[in-house]
Write a protein that holds these residues in place. Structure first.
Motif, short mmCIF file in Angstrom:
data_model
loop_
_atom_site.label_atom_id
_atom_site.label_comp_id
_atom_site.label_asym_id
_atom_site.label_seq_id
_atom_site.Cartn_x
_atom_site.Cartn_y
_atom_site.Cartn_z
N GLY A 194 0.86 -1.21 -0.25
CA GLY A 194 -0.14 0.01 -0.06
C GLY A 194 0.87 1.27 -0.01
N ASP A 195 2.12 1.31 0.18
CA ASP A 195 3.05 2.30 0.08
C ASP A 195 3.26 2.94 -1.15
N ASP A 196 3.52 4.17 -1.30
CA ASP A 196 4.20 4.92 -2.56
C ASP A 196 5.53 5.79 -2.25
N VAL A 197 6.09 5.93 -3.08
CA VAL A 197 7.52 6.55 -2.95
C VAL A 197 7.86 7.34 -4.34
N ALA A 198 8.39 8.35 -4.17
CA ALA A 198 9.13 9.22 -5.24
C ALA A 198 10.51 8.83 -5.59
N MET A 199 10.80 8.07 -6.55
CA MET A 199 12.29 7.74 -6.85
C MET A 199 12.95 8.75 -7.96
N PRO A 200 13.91 9.23 -7.49
CA PRO A 200 14.62 10.19 -8.38
C PRO A 200 15.65 9.67 -9.15
N MET A 201 15.68 10.45 -10.54
CA MET A 201 16.59 9.94 -11.55
C MET A 201 17.20 11.29 -12.02
N GLN A 202 18.47 11.26 -11.87
CA GLN A 202 19.32 12.62 -12.01
C GLN A 202 20.29 12.08 -13.21
N PHE A 203 20.34 13.05 -14.31
CA PHE A 203 20.77 12.50 -15.51
C PHE A 203 21.56 13.68 -16.30
N TYR A 204 22.39 13.80 -17.23
CA TYR A 204 22.54 14.83 -18.15
C TYR A 204 22.85 14.32 -19.40
N LEU A 205 22.93 14.95 -20.56
CA LEU A 205 23.04 14.44 -21.73
C LEU A 205 24.39 15.03 -22.28
N ASP A 206 25.23 14.13 -22.48
CA ASP A 206 26.67 14.48 -23.25
C ASP A 206 26.41 15.51 -24.21
N PRO A 207 27.31 16.61 -24.04
CA PRO A 207 27.26 17.59 -25.12
C PRO A 207 27.64 17.31 -26.51
N ASP A 208 28.28 16.14 -26.67
CA ASP A 208 28.55 15.48 -27.87
C ASP A 208 27.61 14.58 -28.58
#
Length: 192
Positions: free
Chosen positions: A144-158
């Motif tokens: 019954g629980d819920d959670v916020a799960m983070p995803m941190q990213f960046y796009l390679d400048p190339d």
């Protein structure tokens, strides 16, 4: 009347055929791991690295933006809700962003899940770098629980100039039966 010379020829052909069948069988087993290695190296088929990327130290390219779309789904029979907090973000290559994904265990049982990512177009997978992601580990969630799960990213400048939009898709799988002991121990801890 039988030709006595044909018997050794027939045996040689039979041996060659058996050797060929055994070789084809072995090749069939080796094909899956070879394909996975090929996909990891080339980013073919949209497979992303399942390893944490180093933090971005390169300059942000503010002259262009890429639209990053997020799609989620749960594997058939997986009784969870799973969705991105936002459906897309516009990102400058080199810019670090955080997006949360929301999961909800709709059952009366504690469960463990694992998210598997995929990127389209497949070529873009080589340029998507996740510095933090819930997909790196199994995710326990009490009934019954819920959670916020983070995803941190960046796009390679190339990232190639012709890529204006990329789609990051996550599929959530039930891993309860194959949960690692450390994840099971987390589920046994009392709630805060």
């Amino acid at each position: 009347m039988t030709d006595t010379n044909s018997r050794p020829d027939n045996m040689r052909i039979v041996r060659r055929l058996l050797f060929t069948v055994a070789g084809m069988f072995a090749f069939g087993f080796a094909l899956v791991p070879l394909y996975e290695v090929f996909c990891d190296i080339t980013g073919f088929n949209g497979r992303t690295s399942n390893e944490q990327a180093a933090a971005n130290v390169r300059e942000v390219d503010t002259s262009r933006t890429v639209n990053v779309q997020f799609i989620t789904r749960v594997n058939k029979g997986m009784p969870w809700g799973f969705e991105p907090e936002v459906t897309s973000v516009r990102v400058h290559p080199g810019e670090t962003r955080v997006v949360n994904f929301l999961a909800h265990n709709l059952t009366r049982s504690d469960m463990v899940a694992q998210a598997i990512p995929s990127v389209a177009p497949g070529e873009a997978a080589l340029y998507l770098n996740k510095t933090e992601c819930f997909c790196f580990n199994q995710q326990p969630l009490k009934a019954g629980d819920d959670v916020a799960m983070p995803m941190q990213f960046y796009l390679d400048p190339d990232i190639p100039d012709h890529i204006h939009t990329l789609t990051l898709s996550y599929t959530l799988y039930d891993m309860t039966a194959r949960a690692t002991p450390d994840v099971l121990a987390l589920m046994e801890q009392p709630a805060d």
